[in-house]
Design an enzyme around this catalytic site. Structure first.
Site, PDB file in Angstrom:
ATOM      1  N   ASP A 111       0.753  -1.207  -0.141  1.00  0.00           N
ATOM      2  CA  ASP A 111      -0.057  -0.119  -0.104  1.00  0.00           C
ATOM      3  C   ASP A 111       0.789   1.343   0.049  1.00  0.00           C
ATOM      4  O   ASP A 111       1.937   1.228   0.697  1.00  0.00           O
ATOM      5  CB  ASP A 111      -0.871   0.051   1.283  1.00  0.00           C
ATOM      6  N   MET A 141       0.739   7.526  12.129  1.00  0.00           N
ATOM      7  CA  MET A 141       1.846   6.699  11.818  1.00  0.00           C
ATOM      8  C   MET A 141       2.328   6.867  10.170  1.00  0.00           C
ATOM      9  O   MET A 141       3.104   6.915   9.797  1.00  0.00           O
ATOM     10  CB  MET A 141       1.712   5.219  12.086  1.00  0.00           C
TER      11      MET A 141
END
Length: 428
Positions: free
Chosen positions: A117, A335
């Site tokens: 991803d 994150m």
């Protein structure tokens, strides 16, 4: 290219069994390289990333037998001196996890930069710092990583971040390393625990499973095992959110409720409730979603954090749920700096979202979402599932493109949701 065609606004009902945990299956498949014995893995999800990993293992000399649906027997009797196929390795994020087992088993490997991803920078430094500590030489080139080791030796390792795959890398390498290894600041997610439990069944000596401090005593060799992978933590969270925004009553069979105590807190801030019945989670239908304010009426925050904090892979689903909950909430993805960029697609569907910066979004709900018949591209696995969730609660018809991303993480999700009453078809 395939797409999902969805007619939103319909309630679902029934029982659905979550697939096996993708994030456990992928490192466990790599663990087959650590032994010449037969490793049987059960409840393996039939998803794109798993099929690529199986093909990589076969290319590396592993015998792969599918003995039943979702059950694979793997035997790595001998490992030839070949490196993982570049094209295949670049298609998945977890190809670097082949490094530890191949170093332990044969002493060398060259790996390309991985794929996966595109949700922001996903550093691999933790992997290679751990392998260096265990005695590996690591050469980093613009396109590959060249690793070698004349035997791995135990070490006192303190990881520079609580990385899931970094922890798994260190564990996979340390179980056959000579001597004692300590891994501090280790990740402890359910899928990390599954990897450690399977390795223990294979003969590894691992203490501290489920904590942030792992103690490993290296052994000369590992044997086979028969291990059942736990339910997919991310899929359970996604289905909880989907049930809530569509007003559906769903039973998630074998969902392992104890793994979702922080999810209960985070989704609870958006008014989502469920009950535990044994090993099942039951989400009641027709919930009135209302944001629960902090003390003195302060706007609450849902933020991601390492386990046992709220998992960052569920932030995308939480964003969609927030659009259907009355009140204001801050979503903070700490994150990954590109995780929230799909918010513009939700805004186009009618959501009231202010994207403050790459990591934070303020959501004011509830909003009536409207279908996107012109098409919504799925940017990554979790955002794709979140857009699917939004389409199912929206008014009207939506088309989702690039669904190969969703298929990478959610097994036959269209068929399984259709069985619950969802109006969803796969168009080719």
């Amino acid at each position: 290219m395939e797409s999902f065609v969805i007619e939103g606004g319909h309630r679902l009902s029934g029982t659905i069994t979550p697939s096996g945990n993708k994030n456990a299956a992928l490192p466990l498949l790599a663990a087959a390289l650590l032994t010449s014995g037969r490793l049987i893995l059960r409840n393996v999800p039939d998803i794109g990333d798993v099929q690529i990993k199986l093909a990589l293992l076969e290319q590396l000399g592993v015998r792969v037998d599918q003995v039943a649906p979702h059950v694979y027997a793997l035997t790595a009797a001998a490992i030839p001196a070949v490196d993982p196929d570049v094209a295949m390795a670049r298609r998945i994020r977890t190809s670097p996890l082949l490094a530890g087992p191949l170093l332990a088993r044969r002493g060398h490997v060259t790996l390309p930069r991985p794929g996966g991803d595109v949700i922001g920078r996903r550093r691999l430094d933790t992997h290679f710092l751990a392998l260096r500590a265990l005695g590996a030489a690591v050469e980093v080139t613009p396109t590959s990583y060249i690793l070698s080791a004349d035997g791995l030796r135990g070490a006192d390792i303190f990881l520079d971040e609580m990385s899931v795959t970094g922890t798994e890398q260190a564990v996979l390498a340390a179980v056959l390393a000579e001597g004692h290894t300590t891994i501090g600041n280790a990740a402890s997610e359910p899928h990390v625990q599954d990897l450690c439990r399977c390795l223990s069944q294979m003969g590894a000596q691992i203490a501290g499973i489920g904590t942030n401090l792992l103690e490993i005593e290296g052994v000369p060799s590992l044997g086979g095992a028969d291990f059942t992978i736990g339910p997919d933590f991310m899929e359970v969270g996604s289905l909880i959110g989907l049930a809530a925004v569509t007003g559906s009553e769903l039973r998630l069979a074998g969902a392992r409720p104890r793994d979702h105590r922080m999810s209960r807190i985070a989704f609870g801030r958006l008014g989502v409730t469920w009950r535990d019945e044994g090993d099942d989670i039951v989400v009641p239908g027709g919930q009135e979603l209302v944001v629960n304010h902090d003390l003195h009426g302060a706007i609450p925050k849902i933020d991601s954090a390492p386990w046992p904090g709220f998992n960052p892979d569920l932030i995308s689903t939480a964003l969609v749920v927030a659009t259907q909950s009355r009140g204001t909430v801050l979503i903070h993805e700490k994150m990954f700096e590109s995780r929230l960029f799909f918010a513009d697609r939700l805004i186009g569907m009618g959501a009231k979202i202010v994207l403050c910066d790459p990591h934070r979004a303020v959501v004011v709900g509830p909003s009536q979402l409207y279908g996107e018949p012109e098409g919504l591209p799925s940017p990554d696995i979790r955002a794709g599932m979140a857009l699917l969730t939004a389409a199912l609660c929206a008014k009207g018809r939506s088309v989702i493109f690039n669904i190969g991303q969703i298929d990478r993480g959610y097994e036959r999700i269209d068929e399984r949701l259709a069985a619950l009453g969802a109006r969803i078809e796969r168009a080719r």
